[in-house]
Design an enzyme around this catalytic site. Structure first.
Site, PDB file in Angstrom:
ATOM      1  N   GLY A 374      37.563  20.765  -6.509  1.00  0.00           N
ATOM      2  CA  GLY A 374      36.589  20.593  -7.576  1.00  0.00           C
ATOM      3  C   GLY A 374      36.832  19.287  -8.304  1.00  0.00           C
ATOM      4  NE  ARG A 375      34.367  14.861  -6.960  1.00  0.00           N
ATOM      5  CZ  ARG A 375      34.824  13.636  -6.714  1.00  0.00           C
ATOM      6  NH1 ARG A 375      34.558  12.666  -7.573  1.00  0.00           N
ATOM      7  NH2 ARG A 375      35.527  13.370  -5.629  1.00  0.00           N
ATOM      8  CB  SER A 378      39.852  15.741 -17.176  1.00  0.00           C
ATOM      9  OG  SER A 378      39.714  16.968 -16.489  1.00  0.00           O
ATOM     10  N   GLY A 379      39.118  14.561 -13.974  1.00  0.00           N
ATOM     11  CA  GLY A 379      39.754  14.241 -12.706  1.00  0.00           C
ATOM     12  C   GLY A 379      39.272  15.098 -11.553  1.00  0.00           C
ATOM     13  CB  VAL A 381      41.278  20.020  -8.618  1.00  0.00           C
ATOM     14  CG1 VAL A 381      42.410  20.984  -8.270  1.00  0.00           C
ATOM     15  CG2 VAL A 381      41.172  19.841 -10.122  1.00  0.00           C
ATOM     16  CE  LYS A 395      41.892  17.565 -14.109  1.00  0.00           C
ATOM     17  NZ  LYS A 395      41.592  18.363 -15.317  1.00  0.00           N
ATOM     18  CG  ASP A 488      34.804  20.906 -21.179  1.00  0.00           C
ATOM     19  OD1 ASP A 488      33.636  21.204 -21.493  1.00  0.00           O
ATOM     20  OD2 ASP A 488      35.082  20.317 -20.121  1.00  0.00           O
TER      21      ASP A 488
END
Length: 654
Positions: A374-375, A378-379, A381, A395, A488
């Site tokens: 996933g993305r 913040s970055g 993974v 990550k 978040d």
């Protein structure tokens, strides 16, 4: 604030000299470094091998003796120890690892050679491992036995209650009691009344929510009502209080080791004379106490019994002691540049399982970052498999984390988390320009992949997920080492394990609440559109209530099974956000008393397979969480309590 109790203090250090033995302890040479225990004080706390050859921490005071580590409520094997051994041997290796014959193992965070260390039983009853920082010549904590200081027994004395606050744990006296000695909390609290039991005495019971006193149970009753439990305490002159939790009743013959925690269901019910004054002192700071939350009083008279609500749950319970967390991080050296990250004053509370990874090691584990999980902002993974075959999530942080200061602030936040509903982080990498975080791999991915069409979740899973998210946020807001605002909360950041237990992830936007717990903090950080509280747009100071708003959106989406956060519907006059329309319709249906209002608010795919009581409570909570006025939103602790009250309801009701 805790006072120094002239402790039984043991200092363990690496030495090439002759090994010494501390009271109750036996050590073993770990060549070429020997472990030495030095008794440097006398007091009530001891680190010792018990009669069953298990290493323990014990409080042995004038009023009671009580073991508090490892967890006395669990069996030896459940605590990861063994008593199937015939020796009492412990060794502390030069690299910073501790081993004992009962299978106790822990390591300093800064494992490595040529570091001076000492193992101390501190004055507050906690066992800590310190390392000497070469750059600052100061001692920093690199391991400790208990992360929650209130679990240490004896610290607040008889009748005293340990309460977590934004600064540090503090002691408090319960209603009907007052501090015995303002200079020494070990002496605890004394009653304001004559505790003598007589038939003519009229009693009342006052509940302290989320509180308990460990041990000293007179009798344990199972599968009885709270009325029966209360009656058993009234009929026993030895009973000073009782604890009741979903059918289980514990009557208390003495009040020791009191503490408050959001994880405690229900609370403790104190038995007090009808005439005793239970109002808070006009100036509680005189005794340096932290007032606890008193919710409900149960009174008893010779004619009849009454249940009267006197107080409401006014504020969240405090957080675990802030142990000056940041400085230990800067013991870690930037290997590629040969310089250490900047150091800050204070201590570092660091997990023995948390470690630094090399970039080459992570590149190999992820097969050159091949499988993306996933993305987000913040970055990105990736899935990885370590040399020990443990599957992890790696990550790669976004460019914002390339700066040392931002990255270390992020890491110092994450390492403090220890809760079943938060994703556990195992370590990090800070090498050249690379900034990575290594965390547990959560099998079922994020909530959005299971909740929204064409996917489907049953009611049991939905309720479990709603409760688990609330527990995780309550921990962050009220019980973490520092109060943390996630900023978040959304389905993409809720991961589900193999049993569909939720785990909150992605703390890239997390914000520490500085110096005031749930008081406001200012921040330019933004979350995800649709889940952001109105105060973001109004440029107001940010509090934990922004997470409460986001949780409310997620909760309503769990109920409806569709996105409410980013949908816009058209009516005859103007476009309207789906969330706003949902809340408006729900309020109207509830006020009008429509029979089928619950069904209209839920995912039609459930086809009636849900608990009406649970659904009604969840709708009520969701609506209150998304109030535009943040002062009207509940705290996450109160949300957890409301959900727990209906957790025992039948999961399915047609």
């Amino acid at each position: 604030m805790f006072k120094r109790l002239t402790p039984q203090c043991f200092k363990a250090y690496a030495s090439h000299s002759t090994t010494k033995n501390a009271s109750h302890s036996t050590t073993k040479n770990a060549s070429p470094i020997r472990l030495a225990f030095e008794n440097i004080g006398t007091g009530y706390y001891s680190f010792y091998f018990d009669n069953d050859n298990v290493l323990r921490l014990i409080y042995d005071g004038p009023d009671m003796t009580s073991v508090y580590w490892p967890n006395p409520s669990r069996r030896v094997l459940d605590n990861g120890r063994t008593n199937y051994n015939t020796s009492r041997i412990a060794s502390f290796e030069e690299m910073g690892s501790f081993f004992s014959s009962d299978d106790l193992k822990f390591s300093a965070f800064d494992m490595g050679v040529r570091v001076k260390r000492r193992l101390m039983m501190d004055y507050d009853g906690n066992l800590r491992l310190y390392s000497l920082s070469g750059s600052t010549e100061s001692w920093v904590i690199t391991w400790q036995a208990l992360t929650q200081q209130c679990k240490v027994h004896g610290i607040c004395g008889r009748n005293g209650i340990c309460v977590y606050t934004s600064e540090r744990p503090k002691c408090s006296c319960p209603p009907g009691y007052e501090v015995a000695d303002t200079t020494n909390w070990h002496k605890g609290c004394k009653p304001k009344f004559d505790p003598t039991c007589s038939q003519s005495q009229q009693w009342k019971f006052m509940q302290i929510q989320h509180a308990d006193f460990y041990g000293f149970d007179l009798i344990y009753y199972e599968s009885i009502s709270i009325l029966r439990c209360r009656k058993q305490c009234l009929e026993d002159c030895r009973c000073e209080a009782f604890s009741y939790r979903v059918g289980s009743c514990y009557t208390k013959g003495a009040l020791f080791n009191g503490y408050v925690s959001p994880n405690i269901r229900g609370g403790i019910y104190l038995r007090l004379p009808q005439s005793v004054d239970t109002s808070p002192p006009t100036n509680p700071n005189v005794f340096n106490t932290c007032r606890i939350n008193v919710s409900t009083t149960y009174t008893s008279t010779s004619k009849r019994e009454r249940w009267i609500y006197l107080y409401s749950f006014a504020s969240a319970v405090g957080a675990v002691e802030f142990l000056f967390i940041l400085s230990g991080w800067w013991l870690l050296f930037r290997r590629s540049h040969g310089v250490a990250p900047p150091l800050k004053d204070g201590y570092a509370l660091l997990s023995s399982q948390f470690r630094m990874y090399r970039y080459a090691e992570l590149k190999k584990a992820t097969k050159n970052f091949k499988e993306e999980l996933g993305r987000g902002a913040s970055g990105v993974v990736y899935k990885g498999v370590q040399a020990d075959e443990r599957v992890v999530a790696v990550k790669k942080l976004a460019d914002i984390y390339k700066g040392e200061e931002v990255f270390w602030a992020e890491v110092s936040t994450i390492v403090k988390f220890n809760h079943m509903n938060l994703v556990r982080t195992w370590g990090f990498c800070s090498e050249d320009k690379h900034r990575l975080l290594i965390s547990e791999y959560v099998e079922n991915g994020s909530l959005d992949k299971h909740l929204f069409p064409p996917n489907f979740l049953g009611w049991k899973e939905r309720f479990k997920i709603a409760l688990g998210i609330a527990k995780g946020l309550a921990y962050l807001h009220h019980e973490c080492l520092e109060w943390v605002i996630h900023c978040d909360v959304k389905p993409e950041n809720i991961l589900l394990d193999s049993k569909f237990e939720p785990k909150i992830a992605d703390f890239g936007l997390a914000k520490l609440s500085q110096g005031g717990g749930l008081n406001s903090v200012s921040s330019h950080i933004r979350g995800t559109k649709g889940y952001m509280a109105p105060e973001w747009a109004l440029n107001l100071s940010i509090t934990a209530k922004v997470d409460v708003f986001s949780y409310g959106v997620v909760l309503l989406e769990i109920l409806k099974g569709i996105r409410l956060s980013n949908r816009v519907v058209e009516n005859s006059e103007e476009e309207e956000a789906e969330l706003k329309r949902f809340v408006k319709v729900a309020k109207r249906k509830i006020q009008c008393g429509e029979d089928q209002w619950i069904e209209d608010m839920l995912d039609p795919r459930l086809e009636g397979q849900f608990s009406r009581n649970q659904a009604a409570k969840m709708v009520e909570i969701g609506i209150s969480c998304v109030e535009e006025d943040r002062n009207k939103r509940p705290t996450m602790v109160s949300v957890v309590q409301m959900l727990l009250e209906c957790e025992e309801e039948p999961n399915i009701q047609q």
